[in-house]
Structure formats: C-alpha cells, structure tokens
Design a protein around this motif. Structure first.
Motif, PDB file in Angstrom:
ATOM      1  N   ARG A 171       1.125  -1.165   0.295  1.00  0.00           N
ATOM      2  CA  ARG A 171      -0.329   0.275   0.204  1.00  0.00           C
ATOM      3  C   ARG A 171       0.782   1.212  -0.156  1.00  0.00           C
ATOM      4  NH1 ARG A 171      -3.809  -0.984   2.429  1.00  0.00           N
ATOM      5  NH2 ARG A 171      -3.794  -2.486   3.131  1.00  0.00           N
ATOM      6  N   PRO A 172       0.453   2.139   0.513  1.00  0.00           N
ATOM      7  CA  PRO A 172       0.960   3.341  -0.696  1.00  0.00           C
ATOM      8  C   PRO A 172       1.847   3.706   1.130  1.00  0.00           C
ATOM      9  CG  PRO A 172      -1.022   4.523  -0.884  1.00  0.00           C
ATOM     10  CD  PRO A 172      -0.524   3.032   0.026  1.00  0.00           C
ATOM     11  N   GLN A 173       3.116   4.534   0.706  1.00  0.00           N
ATOM     12  CA  GLN A 173       4.607   4.711   1.692  1.00  0.00           C
ATOM     13  C   GLN A 173       3.849   5.556   3.139  1.00  0.00           C
ATOM     14  OE1 GLN A 173       6.661   3.833   3.324  1.00  0.00           O
ATOM     15  NE2 GLN A 173       7.971   3.542   1.359  1.00  0.00           N
ATOM     16  N   ASP A 174       4.564   5.450   4.415  1.00  0.00           N
ATOM     17  CA  ASP A 174       4.255   6.186   5.085  1.00  0.00           C
ATOM     18  C   ASP A 174       5.290   7.129   4.816  1.00  0.00           C
ATOM     19  OD1 ASP A 174       3.705   7.109   7.773  1.00  0.00           O
ATOM     20  OD2 ASP A 174       4.287   4.891   9.235  1.00  0.00           O
ATOM     21  N   PRO A 175       4.115   8.256   5.358  1.00  0.00           N
ATOM     22  CA  PRO A 175       4.702   9.731   4.665  1.00  0.00           C
ATOM     23  C   PRO A 175       5.012  10.143   5.755  1.00  0.00           C
ATOM     24  CG  PRO A 175       2.621   9.736   5.648  1.00  0.00           C
ATOM     25  CD  PRO A 175       2.431   8.003   5.043  1.00  0.00           C
ATOM     26  N   ARG A 176       5.417   9.427   7.189  1.00  0.00           N
ATOM     27  CA  ARG A 176       7.181  10.081   8.271  1.00  0.00           C
ATOM     28  C   ARG A 176       7.673   9.313   7.613  1.00  0.00           C
ATOM     29  NH1 ARG A 176       3.033   7.074  13.083  1.00  0.00           N
ATOM     30  NH2 ARG A 176       2.885   5.361  11.223  1.00  0.00           N
ATOM     31  N   TRP A 177       8.046   8.555   6.434  1.00  0.00           N
ATOM     32  CA  TRP A 177       9.303   7.771   5.614  1.00  0.00           C
ATOM     33  C   TRP A 177      10.841   8.531   6.684  1.00  0.00           C
ATOM     34  CZ3 TRP A 177      11.427   3.822   3.187  1.00  0.00           C
ATOM     35  CH2 TRP A 177      11.995   3.951   2.647  1.00  0.00           C
ATOM     36  N   LEU A 178      11.452   7.566   6.288  1.00  0.00           N
ATOM     37  CA  LEU A 178      12.451   7.820   7.077  1.00  0.00           C
ATOM     38  C   LEU A 178      13.969   7.575   6.392  1.00  0.00           C
ATOM     39  CD1 LEU A 178      12.161   7.816  10.986  1.00  0.00           C
ATOM     40  CD2 LEU A 178      12.128   9.976   9.998  1.00  0.00           C
ATOM     41  N   GLY A 179      13.572   7.585   5.055  1.00  0.00           N
ATOM     42  CA  GLY A 179      14.728   7.089   3.909  1.00  0.00           C
ATOM     43  C   GLY A 179      15.039   5.780   3.838  1.00  0.00           C
ATOM     44  N   SER A 180      14.823   4.528   4.760  1.00  0.00           N
ATOM     45  CA  SER A 180      14.385   3.039   4.855  1.00  0.00           C
ATOM     46  C   SER A 180      13.731   2.700   4.917  1.00  0.00           C
ATOM     47  CB  SER A 180      16.260   2.900   5.091  1.00  0.00           C
ATOM     48  OG  SER A 180      16.187   2.938   6.124  1.00  0.00           O
ATOM     49  N   VAL A 181      13.626   1.319   4.697  1.00  0.00           N
ATOM     50  CA  VAL A 181      12.176   0.492   5.549  1.00  0.00           C
ATOM     51  C   VAL A 181      12.441   0.406   6.692  1.00  0.00           C
ATOM     52  CG1 VAL A 181      10.596  -1.165   5.283  1.00  0.00           C
ATOM     53  CG2 VAL A 181      11.582  -0.197   3.186  1.00  0.00           C
ATOM     54  N   ALA A 182      13.523   0.046   7.308  1.00  0.00           N
ATOM     55  CA  ALA A 182      14.953  -0.732   8.693  1.00  0.00           C
ATOM     56  C   ALA A 182      13.908   0.443   9.353  1.00  0.00           C
ATOM     57  CB  ALA A 182      15.908  -1.355   8.501  1.00  0.00           C
ATOM     58  N   ALA A 183      14.200   1.681   8.960  1.00  0.00           N
ATOM     59  CA  ALA A 183      14.191   2.577   9.819  1.00  0.00           C
ATOM     60  C   ALA A 183      13.151   3.820  10.453  1.00  0.00           C
ATOM     61  CB  ALA A 183      15.044   3.929   9.340  1.00  0.00           C
ATOM     62  N   THR A 184      11.940   3.189   9.318  1.00  0.00           N
ATOM     63  CA  THR A 184      10.478   3.286   9.449  1.00  0.00           C
ATOM     64  C   THR A 184       9.749   2.814  10.225  1.00  0.00           C
ATOM     65  OG1 THR A 184      11.083   4.616   7.000  1.00  0.00           O
ATOM     66  CG2 THR A 184       8.555   4.549   8.272  1.00  0.00           C
ATOM     67  N   ARG A 185      10.092   1.281   9.658  1.00  0.00           N
ATOM     68  CA  ARG A 185       9.819   0.124  10.736  1.00  0.00           C
ATOM     69  C   ARG A 185      10.134   0.221  12.375  1.00  0.00           C
ATOM     70  NH1 ARG A 185       6.470  -4.320  11.852  1.00  0.00           N
ATOM     71  NH2 ARG A 185       7.202  -5.197  14.162  1.00  0.00           N
ATOM     72  N   ALA A 186      11.859   1.080  12.650  1.00  0.00           N
ATOM     73  CA  ALA A 186      12.256   0.924  13.872  1.00  0.00           C
ATOM     74  C   ALA A 186      10.959   2.291  14.703  1.00  0.00           C
ATOM     75  CB  ALA A 186      13.620   1.113  13.868  1.00  0.00           C
ATOM     76  N   LYS A 187      10.954   2.995  13.882  1.00  0.00           N
ATOM     77  CA  LYS A 187      10.609   4.151  15.099  1.00  0.00           C
ATOM     78  C   LYS A 187       9.266   4.165  14.833  1.00  0.00           C
ATOM     79  CE  LYS A 187      10.983   8.620  15.640  1.00  0.00           C
ATOM     80  NZ  LYS A 187      11.413  10.009  16.165  1.00  0.00           N
ATOM     81  N   PHE A 188       8.442   3.418  13.230  1.00  0.00           N
ATOM     82  CA  PHE A 188       6.370   3.951  13.823  1.00  0.00           C
ATOM     83  C   PHE A 188       6.162   2.357  13.174  1.00  0.00           C
ATOM     84  CE2 PHE A 188       8.601   8.077  11.934  1.00  0.00           C
ATOM     85  CZ  PHE A 188       8.144   8.732  12.951  1.00  0.00           C
ATOM     86  N   HIS A 189       6.783   1.655  13.144  1.00  0.00           N
ATOM     87  CA  HIS A 189       6.157   0.012  13.254  1.00  0.00           C
ATOM     88  C   HIS A 189       6.292  -0.845  14.431  1.00  0.00           C
ATOM     89  CE1 HIS A 189       3.451   1.628   9.761  1.00  0.00           C
ATOM     90  NE2 HIS A 189       4.760   2.373   9.642  1.00  0.00           N
ATOM     91  N   ASN A 190       7.026  -0.570  15.358  1.00  0.00           N
ATOM     92  CA  ASN A 190       7.940  -1.639  15.690  1.00  0.00           C
ATOM     93  C   ASN A 190       6.340  -1.948  17.230  1.00  0.00           C
ATOM     94  OD1 ASN A 190       9.907  -3.207  17.054  1.00  0.00           O
ATOM     95  ND2 ASN A 190      10.089  -1.091  18.553  1.00  0.00           N
ATOM     96  N   THR A 191       5.679  -2.537  16.417  1.00  0.00           N
ATOM     97  CA  THR A 191       5.359  -3.376  17.065  1.00  0.00           C
ATOM     98  C   THR A 191       4.617  -4.665  16.355  1.00  0.00           C
ATOM     99  OG1 THR A 191       2.855  -3.284  16.870  1.00  0.00           O
ATOM    100  CG2 THR A 191       3.373  -1.339  16.388  1.00  0.00           C
ATOM    101  N   PRO A 192       3.719  -6.306  16.650  1.00  0.00           N
ATOM    102  CA  PRO A 192       3.749  -7.028  16.133  1.00  0.00           C
ATOM    103  C   PRO A 192       2.225  -6.835  14.955  1.00  0.00           C
ATOM    104  CG  PRO A 192       3.227  -7.112  18.511  1.00  0.00           C
ATOM    105  CD  PRO A 192       3.335  -6.462  18.256  1.00  0.00           C
ATOM    106  N   PHE A 193       1.621  -5.618  15.261  1.00  0.00           N
ATOM    107  CA  PHE A 193       0.546  -5.955  14.317  1.00  0.00           C
ATOM    108  C   PHE A 193       0.508  -5.273  13.033  1.00  0.00           C
ATOM    109  CE2 PHE A 193      -0.886  -5.987  19.219  1.00  0.00           C
ATOM    110  CZ  PHE A 193      -1.613  -7.267  19.175  1.00  0.00           C
TER     111      PHE A 193
END
Ligand code: HEC
Ligand code: HEC
Length: 301
Positions: A258-280
């Motif tokens: 789906r469309p990119q997270d607008p809070r994008w931090l330049g890489s998937v790993a960094a964006t995951r670590a900051k905004f998606h660090n949940t099992p859900f």
C-alpha cells in the motif's frame, strides 16, 4: 452465506440506510450496552450553521469530491466510519467528538478534535492535513458536533471506536486469511483487493494497493483492522465472522503493499524501527518473499 449478501449493484452507498438497520440490530444483539442515537438528517437546521453541517456530511460521504485538495486516494471517510459516521462500533463521529482533546501516543501530544481529523487525512486518506480553521475542518467539526448533540462529554462513551476483539486462539495466518477473503470478501472488494468503481465513483472501496489507506493509517494495524472487520464486514453482516476469521483476514489484507508511510525516514528498516515496532504492523517484514513497504519515498502531496 453468499445468498444472504445484497446483489453487487445494489450495495452502493445509496443502499446503506437499509443495511445499517440490520447492523444496528446486530450491534444491539452483540450486547455492548445502551447506545446513543444521533439526530436524523432531516433535523439539520435550515440556516447558515445547517449549511456547514451539510457540507461536513457531504465531505464524510464523498471525500474525494468535497475535500479534493487534501485527498490522495479514492476512499471516503464513510467507507470506514459507516452510515456517514453514525454507526456505533464503526468509530462513530459523535463518540469521537465528545472524547477530545486527548493524548495520542501516535504524535506524543494532546490532540484537539480538529488535529485528530487532520490525522485521518494524512494517513487513511493518504493526503495532506487541511489547515486548522479551514472550511473543510470547520465543516467536519460542525457535522460531528451536531451528531453528538445531547451526548455528555466522556471519552468512554458506549459505541466509541470498535468493540474489543478477543485475542486469537491461533496466531493470525496468511493462508487461512486468504481462504476467508476468497469466500467472504472478494465478491465485493475483488479478488485483487482493488474494489470496484462505477463511472468514477467508488462502489466497493479498495483494501490495498495505490488507492488504499497508507502504511501509517490506523487500519494498517491488523489488530485495528480485525476489530473493524468483525464489527462491520462483510457489509450488512456485522459479527458474522468468528474472531479467528477476523484476525486471519485482517492479517491477509495487511500483508499486501500500500502507499508509503508519509513519515518515511529514508529506509524501510528505519521507518519500521521508529513507527512500526509492534507485532500488529507487517510494514518492514517479509511476507511471501516480499519486503513490505519497500517502495521508496512517498509521493509528494
Ligand atoms: C481507511 C479507513 C479510514 C478512513 C478512510 C478514515 N478513517 Fe477515521 N479512523 C479510522 C480508524 C481505523 C480509526 C481508529 C479507530 C479506533 O482507534 O478505534 C479512525 C479514527 C478516527 C477518528 C477518532 C475516533 C475516536 O473515537 O477517537 C476520527 C474523528 C476520524 N477517524 C475521522 C475521520 C474522517 C473525518 C475521515 C475522512 C476525512 C476519516 N476518518 C477517514 C479509519 C479511517
Ligand atoms: C456485500 C459487499 C461487501 C462484502 C462481502 C465485504 N465488504 Fe468490505 N466494504 C463494503 C462496502 C460497501 C464498504 C464501504 C462502506 C460504506 O461506504 O458505507 C466496505 C468497507 C470495507 C473496509 C474499509 C474501507 C477500505 O477500503 O479500507 C474494509 C477494511 C473492508 N470493507 C474489509 C472487508 C473484508 C475483510 C471483508 C470480508 C470479510 C469484506 N470487507 C466484505 C462491501 C463489502
């Protein structure tokens, strides 16, 4: 089961009032307590305030038309806030209105109701926040205020958000979710999840892909999605899925791009670590050999 579904052509938003009666009964049957009933549309006053309330209602029903500048997909608020934001158990706008200002962990501050509305434009509508005080936000505030008339200020009002869904007995599973999807969702939302448009108008909204909510949206958490789906889908058949089916199909839905997270931090790993660090959130995880969210920077809005 398929026999009980409304015919495809009839399930446009115009058919919503009839279906919502069924759901109101199902909601009552679900035993979630006494609920507020917002005033009927016919009670919108015929004056300048009423004009603003009507504009708010139109924005909720046809967001890409009435709030075009702030919308980046084909969804409308009412696709997720059913019956024009009136339906209990579907994050109704009347319950939200009496629940703000409130602290939100999502942006680490106390949000006004208007700021909460801005969030749904940025993420669910994959667009941009209308400025505070803009006609778009004032109209939505007027509509939500009018819907909530008579309701005491109380963030725990019955019917707010989605009913709590029990934890699944088995871990949510892609293959089981895929089977639920094929049997109970694809008829309306399409085998490819892209929904159906008729003459440019959304009849059945997309569930993933470029016209859907983005990775930052509340619905991109499969916990939220499971609770929404159990209480609201299949359309007109609230609470017909077992909790396990709701978890599985929500997992399957959110295991797609789906469309990119607008809070994008330049890489998937960094964006995951900051905004998606949940099992859900499946953002930044590998599903079926695909690294979800790996689509580059968000489009400029
Ligand atoms: C893709 C689905 C989707 C769309 C489209 C959408 N929302 Fe939401 N909205 C959600 C979800 C999910 C929540 C979180 C519900 C919860 O926390 O229980 C939410 C929450 C809200 C809340 C706060 C509810 C509360 O009780 O705190 C408001 C207000 C709101 N949305 C307004 C809007 C408006 C106005 C629009 C259209 C401009 C819109 N939403 C579009 C999914 C959506
Ligand atoms: C009979 C047709 C129908 C079926 C079957 C159906 N839906 Fe829907 N769905 C709709 C409609 C119509 C809406 C928008 C509601 C509105 O605007 O009033 C919707 C909205 C949604 C939304 C929120 C909007 C979006 O696009 O993100 C999700 C998520 C969703 N459905 C998931 C499902 C899932 C999962 C299933 C299967 C368990 C399912 N639906 C079955 C018709 C259907």
């Amino acid at each position: 089961m398929v026999d009980a579904l409304p015919p495809v052509g009839a399930a446009s938003r115009a058919a919503a009032p009839a279906a919502s009666g069924t759901r109101a009964r199902l909601n009552a049957a679900a035993g979630t307590g006494a609920r507020f009933t917002p005033p009927p549309e016919s009670a919108i006053p015929d004056d300048d305030f009423g004009k603003m309330v009507r504009l708010g209602r139109n924005i909720v029903l046809e967001t890409p038309t009435y709030a075009k500048a702030f919308v980046g997909n084909t969804l409308s608020c009412a696709n997720c806030h059913l019956d024009a934001g009136r339906m209990a158990g579907s994050a109704p706008l009347w319950a939200a209105y009496v629940s703000y200002p409130a602290y939100r962990a999502k942006n680490h501050k106390v949000n006004t109701f208007a700021e909460r509305l801005q969030g749904c434009f940025t993420f669910s509508q994959n667009g941009s926040a209308p400025p505070l005080g803009s006609e778009t936000l004032v109209a939505l505030e007027a509509y939500a205020f009018w819907l909530s008339k008579g309701l005491p200020v109380d963030e725990k009002v019955a019917g707010r958000g989605y009913p709590e869904l029990p934890k699944p007995a088995r871990a949510p599973d892609y293959a089981r979710g895929q089977a639920v999807y094929a049997a109970k969702c694809a008829l309306c939302h399409g085998a490819d999840g892209q929904g159906q448009l008729t003459h440019g108008a959304t009849v059945f909204p997309p569930l993933w892909g470029p016209q859907s909510f983005n990775w930052g949206a509340g619905m991109a958490s499969y916990k939220n999605a499971a609770a929404f789906i159990r209480a609201n889908m299949p359309y007109g058949m609230s609470y017909s899925l077992s909790p396990q089916e709701a978890w599985d199909v929500a997992y399957f839905m959110n295991a797609h791009e789906r469309p990119q997270d607008p809070r994008w931090l330049g890489s998937v790993a960094a964006t995951r670590a900051k905004f998606h660090n949940t099992p859900f959130s499946l953002y930044g995880t590998v599903v079926k050999g695909t690294l979800l969210g790996d689509t580059g920077a968000p489009l400029a809005r």
